[in-house]
Design an enzyme around this catalytic site. Structure first.
Site, PDB file in Angstrom:
ATOM      1  CD  GLU A 101      -2.607  -1.449   2.488  1.00 55.87           C
ATOM      2  OE1 GLU A 101      -2.494  -0.615   3.402  1.00 55.87           O
ATOM      3  OE2 GLU A 101      -3.364  -2.421   2.533  1.00 55.87           O
ATOM      4  CB  CYS A 114       3.253   7.623   2.586  1.00 54.52           C
ATOM      5  SG  CYS A 114       3.654   6.551   3.925  1.00 54.52           S
ATOM      6  CB  CYS A 121       6.890  -4.255   9.670  1.00 55.68           C
ATOM      7  SG  CYS A 121       8.211  -3.443  10.581  1.00 55.68           S
ATOM      8  CB  CYS A 125       5.584  -0.741  16.723  1.00 53.00           C
ATOM      9  SG  CYS A 125       7.272  -0.436  16.176  1.00 53.00           S
ATOM     10  CB  CYS A 128       2.374  -0.537  14.030  1.00 48.04           C
ATOM     11  SG  CYS A 128       2.552  -0.605  12.252  1.00 48.04           S
ATOM     12  N   GLY A 168       6.438  -1.381   6.678  1.00 49.68           N
ATOM     13  CA  GLY A 168       7.822  -1.833   6.808  1.00 49.68           C
ATOM     14  C   GLY A 168       8.750  -0.826   7.440  1.00 49.68           C
ATOM     15  CG  ASN A 226       5.874   6.287  18.728  1.00 50.51           C
ATOM     16  OD1 ASN A 226       5.269   7.220  18.233  1.00 50.51           O
ATOM     17  ND2 ASN A 226       6.524   5.394  18.005  1.00 50.51           N
ATOM     18  CB  CYS A 343       0.384   7.392  11.597  1.00 50.75           C
ATOM     19  SG  CYS A 343       1.994   6.932  12.145  1.00 50.75           S
TER      20      CYS A 343
HETATM   21  S1  SF4 Z   1       5.530   1.327  13.271  1.00 54.56           S
HETATM   22 FE1  SF4 Z   1       6.879   0.980  11.502  1.00 54.56          FE
HETATM   23  S2  SF4 Z   1       8.573  -0.229  12.356  1.00 54.56           S
HETATM   24 FE2  SF4 Z   1       6.900  -0.374  13.868  1.00 54.56          FE
HETATM   25  S3  SF4 Z   1       5.820  -2.278  13.297  1.00 54.56           S
HETATM   26 FE3  SF4 Z   1       4.815  -0.544  12.219  1.00 54.56          FE
HETATM   27  S4  SF4 Z   1       5.766  -0.488  10.196  1.00 54.56           S
HETATM   28 FE4  SF4 Z   1       7.101  -1.684  11.543  1.00 54.56          FE
END
Ligand code: SF4
Length: 351
Positions: A101, A114, A121, A125, A128, A168, A226, A343
């Site tokens: 995407e 973006c 990934c 996190c 995410c 990623g 964060n 985000c």
């Molecule tokens: S915030 Fe970025 S580095 Fe962290 S899991 Fe999501 S995509 Fe990966």
């Protein structure tokens, strides 16, 4: 788009700088830049993926025929496009049937794109959605560049800025990210200025060091921080257990920021986790030695994360505390939230 170099090896125009392509073209076809330069221009600047009677080749039907038979398909196809308030998310299906995407964000007369650097990934996190997928594979440089090519030449956006902030961790796919940066910034191709490229990272220090040593002007860095301290950050972002915040800051202090540049720092505000008054103070002390702009982002809820978005009052209060600490802070709303383009929300839910 690819050119067959020999029995097994493929040269891919989209992952070559002009000079790399010229060299490979000479080796394969025995022709110099009188031929390869217009072809590179034809593809990268104009966006063609067929010869269409390109001048130096129309007098050489044999070579033209050979090129036509060697030209291959782009590395993916656009399968979905959705928009919300000017933000456009498009989905590319890759040759192995995986989806990535990319998000186009309008700016004054221009667009920011973006791009994704991996399918999924492995950084894990907690806030995410992409992290929930795990890492399926790295993108090639061609697949990264394709996203810019597609946004410009297939969808018609005037892309000036490229941010590696999609699916990623770009510095976990370092060689391909660096090669993609070289291709994107080649003036004879897509010609995106280094100052308009931003690489977002959780803080992989080896990768930051390599970016610091790239020839030419430095790219911008965005740090996904964060948290105000190691304790909270390690709970949100597993990478912090191996690269604590002090090590990250030391590495950043060695990065060759240009005079007018700053580090962009992302702070996803999560209710009851990193939103207290003392957190704003600790964050300000941590950031004090660096030139930063902080993007304060309200957490976008992802199913199963167990985390909550901040209330509007919490968000405003935390913002004001940071301003009182003399931090340059920008509010980041939830632009694109309805199409899962905000985000931390990219994650292949269109399959
Ligand atoms: S915030 Fe970025 S580095 Fe962290 S899991 Fe999501 S995509 Fe990966």
């Amino acid at each position: 788009m690819q050119i067959r170099l020999d029995g097994n090896v493929f040269v891919k125009i989209l992952d070559q700088t002009h000079d790399q392509f010229a060299d490979l073209f000479r080796r394969r076809y025995g022709k110099g830049t009188h031929y390869s330069t217009p072809l590179y221009h034809h593809v990268m600047k104009i966006g063609k993926t067929a010869l269409d009677g390109l001048a130096p080749f129309d007098r050489f039907p044999e070579l033209a025929g050979q090129l036509e038979s060697d030209l291959m398909q782009p590395p993916g196809r656009l399968v979905k496009q959705v928009s919300d308030g000017g933000v456009v998310k498009f989905v590319t299906r890759l040759a192995d049937d995986l989806d990535i995407e990319s998000v186009v964000i309008p700016m004054f007369r221009r667009h920011s794109l973006c791009v994704s650097s991996q399918v999924g990934c492995r950084m894990g996190c907690r806030f995410c959605r992409t992290g929930k997928m795990g890492l399926l594979r790295n993108l090639t440089a061609e697949e990264i560049v394709w996203q810019v090519f597609a946004a410009r030449h297939r969808l018609g956006f005037n892309v000036r800025n490229v941010v590696f902030m999609g699916m990623g961790e770009p510095l976990d796919n370092l060689d391909n990210t660096i090669q993609a940066i070289r291709v994107l910034t080649d003036q004879r191709g897509l010609n995106i200025a280094r100052r308009y490229i931003t690489v977002s990272t959780v803080g992989l220090t080896t990768g930051i060091d390599r970016l610091a040593r790239l020839d030419g002007p430095p790219v911008n860095l965005a740090i996904s921080l964060n948290a105000p301290d190691d304790d909270i950050r390690s709970r949100l972002m597993p990478i912090n257990r191996s690269i604590p915040m002090a090590v990250l800051r030391d590495t950043l202090l060695g990065y060759p920021l240009s005079k007018k540049s700053v580090f962009f720092v992302a702070y996803v505000l999560i209710q009851g986790v990193n939103d207290r008054h003392e957190h704003a103070g600790s964050l300000a002390r941590y950031l004090a030695p660096m030139k930063v702009k902080l993007n304060l982002i309200p957490y976008n809820p992802a199913p199963g994360s167990g985390l909550k978005p901040p209330s509007a009052e919490t968000y405003e209060r935390f913002h004001d505390w940071l301003v009182a600490e003399k931090i340059f802070v920008r509010r980041r709303g939830e632009k694109g939230g309805r199409i899962q383009a905000a985000c931390g929300q990219l994650g292949g839910q269109y399959r």
